[in-house]
Enzyme design. Structure first.
Site, PDB file in Angstrom:
ATOM      1  N   GLU A  59       5.087  -2.994  -4.504  1.00  0.00           N
ATOM      2  CA  GLU A  59       4.477  -2.781  -3.194  1.00  0.00           C
ATOM      3  C   GLU A  59       5.552  -2.402  -2.180  1.00  0.00           C
ATOM      4  OE1 GLU A  59       1.827  -5.293   0.074  1.00  0.00           O
ATOM      5  OE2 GLU A  59       3.040  -6.368  -1.397  1.00  0.00           O
ATOM      6  N   HIS A 109     -30.306  28.083 -12.845  1.00  0.00           N
ATOM      7  CA  HIS A 109     -29.000  28.352 -12.249  1.00  0.00           C
ATOM      8  C   HIS A 109     -28.679  29.836 -12.355  1.00  0.00           C
ATOM      9  CE1 HIS A 109     -28.369  24.012 -12.349  1.00  0.00           C
ATOM     10  NE2 HIS A 109     -27.194  24.155 -11.774  1.00  0.00           N
ATOM     11  N   GLN A 123       8.978 -12.219   1.699  1.00  0.00           N
ATOM     12  CA  GLN A 123       7.708 -12.014   0.993  1.00  0.00           C
ATOM     13  C   GLN A 123       7.254 -13.274   0.270  1.00  0.00           C
ATOM     14  OE1 GLN A 123       5.822  -9.097   1.520  1.00  0.00           O
ATOM     15  NE2 GLN A 123       7.456  -9.214   3.025  1.00  0.00           N
ATOM     16  N   ASP A 161       6.585  -4.587   8.111  1.00  0.00           N
ATOM     17  CA  ASP A 161       5.412  -5.440   8.282  1.00  0.00           C
ATOM     18  C   ASP A 161       4.866  -5.374   9.697  1.00  0.00           C
ATOM     19  OD1 ASP A 161       5.279  -6.339   5.687  1.00  0.00           O
ATOM     20  OD2 ASP A 161       6.406  -8.175   6.061  1.00  0.00           O
ATOM     21  N   HIS A 202       4.820 -15.710   2.044  1.00  0.00           N
ATOM     22  CA  HIS A 202       3.413 -15.393   2.274  1.00  0.00           C
ATOM     23  C   HIS A 202       2.501 -16.394   1.575  1.00  0.00           C
ATOM     24  CE1 HIS A 202       3.028 -11.784   4.665  1.00  0.00           C
ATOM     25  NE2 HIS A 202       4.027 -11.225   4.021  1.00  0.00           N
TER      26      HIS A 202
END
Length: 440
Positions: free
Chosen positions: A337, A430, A269, A371, A272
């Site tokens: 995450e 109403h 990760q 992924d 990235h």
């Protein structure tokens, strides 16, 4: 405390018994994804231009930002035949891998499909819910150096499974470079139209439509700060999936997993981008130290070493806690995450975990599998938003309509209740509307 590695990278090490642990963790997790005033101004200008000038604005901004010199939208349109050509032109190994991943993603999301339902009460009144797919969805796919065919599959296939009638994909092509894998993935996923535009101008085109680009009902997919800012700006005009922050991984270790595996999981990760966050939590000091040693030893051999090093330096951490129970508390506080439970009997942890985008269970389940090809969606809530958000799925491309059909008896019974409540709110029309259906 903070420790400097031999290669001058700074890797934060925290312990839950430290007096300032809470403050240190809060500082580590802090992330402000809101764009500055200058970015906001530029995005607003681009959106206004696209709304008022349509294709002409798309051509001008695309030429400017992607260093192109096109004169007509046909030059920014990719035909279905070209998508098919891209797939056919891939090496067999890549075709097989892409097809395998696409099928796994499709099968998983088929299980998510909700059904319409209804029931009839004793007096004949019918109540229910009708599930309907969106007419048209827009898929934003990053381009340039960040070209991800997996993102095409994860965004387009759930829309197709949901029953969306038309899927429009936008992908920037800086310097005119088309990524064949991205185009091949669009072919496999059943994308209907592809335009090689990106940035805020692409988001604006999807939200408002132009002479060439159809207006969509919802925009999904990741992008840079300009894309995120534009998605926030057009929300309400169209639906959006989320405002995503940098990638995150939280690894929990009980001391039984190879430290080299865990170091690489963190790297997966961190590579990235420099703002990605990789955190490991364990309660065995010797094992946490072994992971630290593996990080220092393996990092110099990574192709994206500089990016990983910066990510670990600014936002990474190794955290020593006292027990499994304390680890669970930290999981729910961080709301990651991606959560890797690199432990024995990971299922026993699930009842205590309330906040996580995706949970990877056991020593053999690397986050990287999710992924690409495990099946569940890799579009996940970031920056702690797993507290109230879910992974992208079929349900994001559908909406629900309530069904109400009263029998004469049901209308009379409900009318009495509605009349009392409406008159209590001083809404006479109403009340009288309901009273008209009351039978003596």
């Amino acid at each position: 405390m903070i420790t400097r590695t031999n290669d001058e990278a700074m890797l934060t090490q925290l312990c839950t018994t430290d007096a300032n642990f809470d403050a240190s963790l809060s500082a580590l997790l802090a992330w402000e994804g809101v764009s500055g005033a200058e970015v906001q101004r530029r995005v607003d200008d681009i959106i206004t231009a696209v709304r008022t000038q349509g294709d002409a604005a798309l051509i001008e901004t695309t030429n400017r930002f992607d260093r192109l010199s096109v004169t007509h939208m046909s030059e920014l349109t990719v035909s279905k035949a070209r998508l098919h050509q891209a797939f056919d032109g891939l090496p067999q190994e890549q075709r097989d891998a892409l097809a395998h991943a696409a099928e796994r993603v499709r099968v998983y999301h088929e299980h998510q499909k909700p059904e319409s339902w209804q029931y009839t009460e004793a007096d004949g009144t019918l109540l229910g819910q009708q599930v309907i797919a969106l007419d048209r969805a827009g898929i934003y796919v990053p381009g340039g150096k960040a070209a991800y065919p997996s993102s095409v599959l994860m965004n387009a296939i759930p829309a197709k499974v949901a029953g969306v009638q038309e899927i429009i994909m936008v992908v920037p092509t800086p310097d005119g470079i088309l990524n064949e894998l991205v185009l091949a993935a669009a072919h496999l996923a059943g994308v209907d139209q592809v335009f090689t535009i990106g940035g805020a101008q692409a988001v604006a085109a999807l939200a408002y439509g132009t002479e060439t680009v159809p207006r969509v009902d919802k925009i999904v997919g990741p992008g840079n700060i300009y894309v995120a800012t534009a998605k926030r700006a057009v929300f309400g005009q169209v639906g959006i999936d989320m405002i995503a922050g940098p990638s995150e991984i939280l690894v929990i270790t009980d001391g039984g997993t190879d430290p080299d595996w865990l170091a690489m999981d963190l790297f997966s990760q961190a590579e990235h981008d420099e703002d990605a966050q990789a955190i490991l939590i364990g309660w065995e000091q010797s094992h946490v130290d072994a992971v630290k040693e593996a990080i220092e030893r393996l990092l110099p051999g990574m192709e994206r070493e500089a990016i990983i090093r910066q990510s670990l330096t600014t936002r990474g951490a190794l955290i020593l806690c006292r027990s499994q129970a304390e680890a669970v508390e930290l999981i729910n506080r961080i709301a990651p995450e991606h959560l890797e439970l690199s432990v024995d009997e990971p299922e026993a942890w699930l009842p205590g975990i309330r906040h996580a985008g995706a949970i990877f269970m056991g020593r053999h389940t690397a986050e990287a599998l999710g992924d690409y090809c495990a099946g569940p969606n890799h579009v996940l809530p970031t920056s702690g938003t797993a507290r109230f958000s879910s992974p992208l799925g079929v349900y994001d491309f559908q909406k629900r309509s309530s069904l109400i059909q009263c029998s004469a008896q049901g209308a009379s019974t409900l009318g009495r209740t509605a009349s009392v409540l409406a008159r209590g709110e001083s809404l006479t029309a109403h009340a009288r509307s309901a009273e008209n259906r009351i039978t003596s």
